[in-house]
Design a protein around this motif. Structure first.
Motif, PDB file in Angstrom:
ATOM      1  N   VAL A   7      -2.256  10.266   4.073  1.00  0.00           N
ATOM      2  CA  VAL A   7      -1.890   8.891   4.450  1.00  0.00           C
ATOM      3  C   VAL A   7      -0.375   8.789   4.641  1.00  0.00           C
ATOM      4  O   VAL A   7       0.105   8.247   5.643  1.00  0.00           O
ATOM      5  CB  VAL A   7      -2.343   7.867   3.382  1.00  0.00           C
ATOM      6  CG1 VAL A   7      -1.929   6.461   3.791  1.00  0.00           C
ATOM      7  CG2 VAL A   7      -3.851   7.926   3.199  1.00  0.00           C
ATOM      8  N   ALA A  11       1.424   7.877   8.167  1.00  0.00           N
ATOM      9  CA  ALA A  11       2.332   6.726   8.218  1.00  0.00           C
ATOM     10  C   ALA A  11       3.697   7.152   8.759  1.00  0.00           C
ATOM     11  O   ALA A  11       4.318   6.433   9.535  1.00  0.00           O
ATOM     12  CB  ALA A  11       2.480   6.098   6.837  1.00  0.00           C
ATOM     13  N   LYS A  12       4.119   8.354   8.386  1.00  0.00           N
ATOM     14  CA  LYS A  12       5.402   8.856   8.860  1.00  0.00           C
ATOM     15  C   LYS A  12       5.339   9.118  10.368  1.00  0.00           C
ATOM     16  O   LYS A  12       6.256   8.765  11.112  1.00  0.00           O
ATOM     17  CB  LYS A  12       5.776  10.123   8.100  1.00  0.00           C
ATOM     18  CG  LYS A  12       7.184  10.590   8.364  1.00  0.00           C
ATOM     19  CD  LYS A  12       7.672  11.524   7.253  1.00  0.00           C
ATOM     20  CE  LYS A  12       9.131  11.900   7.460  1.00  0.00           C
ATOM     21  NZ  LYS A  12       9.319  12.832   8.583  1.00  0.00           N
ATOM     22  N   ARG A  15       5.682   6.031  12.129  1.00  0.00           N
ATOM     23  CA  ARG A  15       6.901   5.289  11.780  1.00  0.00           C
ATOM     24  C   ARG A  15       6.563   3.928  11.182  1.00  0.00           C
ATOM     25  O   ARG A  15       7.074   2.887  11.608  1.00  0.00           O
ATOM     26  CB  ARG A  15       7.806   5.109  13.011  1.00  0.00           C
ATOM     27  CG  ARG A  15       8.397   6.389  13.509  1.00  0.00           C
ATOM     28  CD  ARG A  15       9.485   6.913  12.588  1.00  0.00           C
ATOM     29  NE  ARG A  15       9.920   8.263  12.971  1.00  0.00           N
ATOM     30  CZ  ARG A  15      10.549   9.097  12.141  1.00  0.00           C
ATOM     31  NH1 ARG A  15      10.785   8.743  10.898  1.00  0.00           N
ATOM     32  NH2 ARG A  15      10.906  10.295  12.548  1.00  0.00           N
ATOM     33  N   LEU A  16       5.643   3.981  10.243  1.00  0.00           N
ATOM     34  CA  LEU A  16       5.164   2.767   9.601  1.00  0.00           C
ATOM     35  C   LEU A  16       5.563   2.841   8.127  1.00  0.00           C
ATOM     36  O   LEU A  16       5.050   3.677   7.380  1.00  0.00           O
ATOM     37  CB  LEU A  16       3.632   2.726   9.744  1.00  0.00           C
ATOM     38  CG  LEU A  16       2.879   1.426   9.644  1.00  0.00           C
ATOM     39  CD1 LEU A  16       3.468   0.349  10.540  1.00  0.00           C
ATOM     40  CD2 LEU A  16       1.417   1.665  10.016  1.00  0.00           C
ATOM     41  N   GLY A  17       6.504   1.997   7.732  1.00  0.00           N
ATOM     42  CA  GLY A  17       6.870   1.945   6.323  1.00  0.00           C
ATOM     43  C   GLY A  17       5.672   1.483   5.502  1.00  0.00           C
ATOM     44  O   GLY A  17       4.866   0.684   5.980  1.00  0.00           O
ATOM     45  N   MET A  18       5.525   1.997   4.302  1.00  0.00           N
ATOM     46  CA  MET A  18       4.329   1.661   3.547  1.00  0.00           C
ATOM     47  C   MET A  18       4.624   1.617   2.050  1.00  0.00           C
ATOM     48  O   MET A  18       5.255   2.517   1.508  1.00  0.00           O
ATOM     49  CB  MET A  18       3.262   2.714   3.843  1.00  0.00           C
ATOM     50  CG  MET A  18       1.883   2.196   3.551  1.00  0.00           C
ATOM     51  SD  MET A  18       0.624   3.159   4.389  1.00  0.00           S
ATOM     52  CE  MET A  18       0.681   2.458   6.018  1.00  0.00           C
ATOM     53  N   SER A  19       4.142   0.556   1.403  1.00  0.00           N
ATOM     54  CA  SER A  19       4.315   0.437  -0.044  1.00  0.00           C
ATOM     55  C   SER A  19       3.355   1.407  -0.737  1.00  0.00           C
ATOM     56  O   SER A  19       2.363   1.845  -0.144  1.00  0.00           O
ATOM     57  CB  SER A  19       4.028  -0.997  -0.487  1.00  0.00           C
ATOM     58  OG  SER A  19       2.664  -1.294  -0.270  1.00  0.00           O
ATOM     59  N   ASP A  22      -0.112   0.102  -0.598  1.00  0.00           N
ATOM     60  CA  ASP A  22      -0.787   0.267   0.689  1.00  0.00           C
ATOM     61  C   ASP A  22      -1.241   1.708   0.915  1.00  0.00           C
ATOM     62  O   ASP A  22      -2.254   1.942   1.569  1.00  0.00           O
ATOM     63  CB  ASP A  22       0.129  -0.181   1.839  1.00  0.00           C
ATOM     64  CG  ASP A  22       0.027  -1.678   2.082  1.00  0.00           C
ATOM     65  OD1 ASP A  22      -0.804  -2.320   1.412  1.00  0.00           O
ATOM     66  OD2 ASP A  22       0.769  -2.192   2.940  1.00  0.00           O
ATOM     67  N   LEU A  25      -4.548   1.737  -0.714  1.00  0.00           N
ATOM     68  CA  LEU A  25      -5.503   0.874  -0.015  1.00  0.00           C
ATOM     69  C   LEU A  25      -5.943   1.514   1.311  1.00  0.00           C
ATOM     70  O   LEU A  25      -7.146   1.638   1.584  1.00  0.00           O
ATOM     71  CB  LEU A  25      -4.865  -0.489   0.253  1.00  0.00           C
ATOM     72  CG  LEU A  25      -5.755  -1.506   0.959  1.00  0.00           C
ATOM     73  CD1 LEU A  25      -6.877  -1.958   0.026  1.00  0.00           C
ATOM     74  CD2 LEU A  25      -4.947  -2.714   1.424  1.00  0.00           C
ATOM     75  N   PHE A  26      -4.987   1.961   2.119  1.00  0.00           N
ATOM     76  CA  PHE A  26      -5.348   2.554   3.409  1.00  0.00           C
ATOM     77  C   PHE A  26      -6.097   3.859   3.220  1.00  0.00           C
ATOM     78  O   PHE A  26      -6.997   4.179   3.994  1.00  0.00           O
ATOM     79  CB  PHE A  26      -4.095   2.745   4.279  1.00  0.00           C
ATOM     80  CG  PHE A  26      -3.606   1.471   4.894  1.00  0.00           C
ATOM     81  CD1 PHE A  26      -4.459   0.699   5.673  1.00  0.00           C
ATOM     82  CD2 PHE A  26      -2.316   1.018   4.685  1.00  0.00           C
ATOM     83  CE1 PHE A  26      -4.023  -0.486   6.239  1.00  0.00           C
ATOM     84  CE2 PHE A  26      -1.876  -0.175   5.246  1.00  0.00           C
ATOM     85  CZ  PHE A  26      -2.733  -0.934   6.011  1.00  0.00           C
TER      86      PHE A  26
END
Lengths: 96, 486
Positions: A7, A11-12, A15-19, A22, A25-26
């Motif tokens: 995940v 996300a990298k 280019r999606l910042g993610m907590s 998340d 969750l994802f």
């Protein structure tokens, strides 16, 4: 099952910042979705070529003529930041 | 006496041209209606009342001079907030584009302005058209005019609700996997997804570029014909728009479907379809038979792969299309850092909602090295199978008929599992994958909630499904019923 590292890597790539929350969750939601999508592997696609597009067309051409375009001001009106009719961003190349 | 907002477009058009009503009166009636019911329905992201009255005055001038008249001159319409409107916010239901004012009009808007329409506002939607309930709007959910605790469907839920509630005479939406037909069904209005390439996508904010089409909502088939006519045709700005000639859709409304061959796909009666939906649609099929259609079963064996193939292909395309939102050129931008990558990642983290992120993640995963063949390429081959199913079926049939959605409108908050939500589109997705046309028309009620009847037509056979819709309307009154919850 998609693990946390996968995940994080996807996300990298996006280019999606993610907590941290998340990431978990994802991970679990994408796992459920991909499990349901596994049914695709059952389809017999031997000898079938892929469809990339539903369009029934190839090579639509238009005359190569110059047309009026937009002013820089109109195109930059939505820019978060600008200077001298350029988009302004942080330094792209990390210098030493 | 009929209220002005209850008229259909073709009825109002006649009254306008006979000078029995003015566009200003008609527009004011709709703006009043919006003021009265939209606080409950919340269908609009923006009501453009000043612009609407200005356009109405201009339309009245055009009507008075008798020149440049079109069937839509002076008609109040609503536009989904995914279609670019020059100088007017086009939010896509997203924080990312909350303040975005396009520098240009979508080709659809150019056609509509040339016809002299009145735009009453921009309508709410699932963020970037990803969703089946309008709950994924970053701003607020839209409520179904038939039961305010329920969703209007989605993603074009705002457009469907405006037409159902009489806040606009017609509306435009976009359909990538059912986003016009499913909310049409849940709100008891007609919603048409044209053949891929029939309508220009220029200025339609891209979600899945091989699937997206703009299409109309209205309260009868004649109005759908007029709304489609106004926007159909080739466009030099969209190389996937088709040069195929556009027929006169109103001429197709002959009232007769005698001898027409209509197929009922066996695979569209899946487990999980509500009994009330099955019952209503079975009755509708009997009605078509009574009208003289030759109805028989047909098999579309690859149907069971539709949702899975779609949820690879659409997110894959979305992940590429949404790469443009980088916080640099326009849209939400996180600036509280000196680092460019951090700025980009945080702009996307805070600018996009959960469903959009889920799809970007899914699409990026399916396209990433090592998974591409197993997921994306396999899905594209399955897409070919689905297309071949339809090609075979249309050798024997003029149209296919099914429920539009397996359920009636569900409650806001009722479906929390993303994959369960995706199954809302099980009957609508195959048409997008195959690029054919489809329409949902009011097909009855189950426990007081609307049931949609879906008619699927071969590529560029919008005239055929409109003819069936029109004939069906002549012997039923479902489309004439008004929601009671508002």
């Amino acid at each position: 099952m998609i693990d946390r590292e996968t995940v994080r890597n996807v996300a990298k790539l996006a280019r999606l910042g993610m907590s941290e929350q998340d990431l978990d969750l994802f991970g679990s939601q994408l796992s459920v979705i991909l499990e349901n999508i596994q049914i695709l592997q059952e389809a017999d696609v031997s000898g079938v070529s892929p469809t990339a597009h539903a369009s029934r067309l190839t090579n639509i051409m238009r005359p190569d003529r110059s047309r009026p375009s937009y002013s820089p001001e109109a195109l930059l009106a939505n820019a978060p930041d600008q200077e001298d009719n350029f988009l302004k961003v942080n330094a792209v190349l990390e210098g030493e | 006496m009929t209220e002005l907002y209850e008229l259909t477009i073709h009825e109002a058009g006649t009254l306008l041209r006979q000078r029995k009503i003015s566009s200003v009166e008609l527009t004011q009636a709709h703006l009043d209606r919006i003021r009265a019911v939209d606080p409950k329905v919340k269908a609009f992201t923006l009501v453009t009342d000043e612009l609407a009255l200005q356009q109405a005055k201009e339309a009245d001038r055009r009507i008075a001079s008798g020149t440049q008249l079109a069937p839509l001159t002076g008609i109040p319409l609503a536009i989904k907030d995914v279609i670019c409107t020059k100088g007017i916010t086009t939010t896509c239901g997203s924080r990312m584009l909350e303040n975005f004012k396009p520098p240009f009009d979508a080709t659809t808007m150019k056609h509509l302005h040339a016809a002299g329409i009145v735009m009453v506002g921009k309508t709410n939607m699932d963020e970037f058209a990803m969703g089946s309930s309008t709950e994924h709007s970053a701003f607020f959910p839209t409520h179904n005019p038939w039961d305010l605790e329920r969703t209007p469907g989605g993603s074009s839920g705002g457009s469907a609700a405006t037409v159902a509630a009489g806040m606009a005479m017609g509306a435009y939406g976009s359909d990538t996997g059912g986003s016009i037909r499913q909310p049409g069904a849940l709100c008891n209005v007609l919603g048409l997804k044209p053949t891929y390439g029939r309508v220009s996508r220029y200025g339609l904010v891209a979600f899945g570029s091989s699937l997206d089409q703009i299409g109309p909502f209205a309260r009868d088939a004649h109005d759908i014909a007029l709304l489609l006519q106004a926007i159909a045709g080739p466009d030099a700005c969209d190389s996937t728009s088709s040069p195929q000639p556009v027929p006169d859709y109103s001429v197709a409304l002959t009232g007769s479907i005698k001898g027409m061959r209509i197929g009922v796909p066996e695979e569209y009666w899946v487990e999980g379809t509500q009994p009330g939906v099955v019952k209503a649609v079975r009755e509708d099929i009997e009605t078509l038979r009574t009208l003289g259609a030759q109805v028989s079963d047909v098999s579309l064996p690859s149907t069971k792969y539709g949702v899975a193939a779609y949820y690879i292909i659409a997110p894959a395309e979305a992940s590429a299309n949404l790469a443009r939102y980088d916080g640099v050129k326009y849209g939400y931008s996180y600036r509280d850092t000196d680092d460019m990558w951090e700025s980009m990642e945080k702009s996307r983290q805070y600018g996009f909602g959960q469903e959009v992120k889920r799809r970007i993640m899914l699409g990026t995963y399916a396209l990433s090295s090592g998974y591409y063949d197993a997921y994306y390429k396999q899905a594209e081959k399955v897409r070919s199978l689905i297309r071949q199913d339809f090609e075979k079926a249309f050798e024997r049939f003029d149209a296919l008929v099914s429920p539009t959605s397996p359920t009636v409108a569900f409650k806001i908050g009722e479906i929390s599992d993303p994959y369960q939500m995706y199954l809302s589109d099980v009957f609508t997705i195959p048409a997008n994958l195959a690029g054919i046309c489809g329409i949902s028309i009011p097909g009855g009620f189950s426990a007081g909630l609307p049931v949609g009847l879906q008619l699927l037509g071969n590529a560029f056979k919008e005239d055929v499904i409109l003819r069936i819709a029109h004939a069906f309307e002549k012997v039923t009154d479902y489309h004439k019923r008004w929601p009671t919850a508002i």
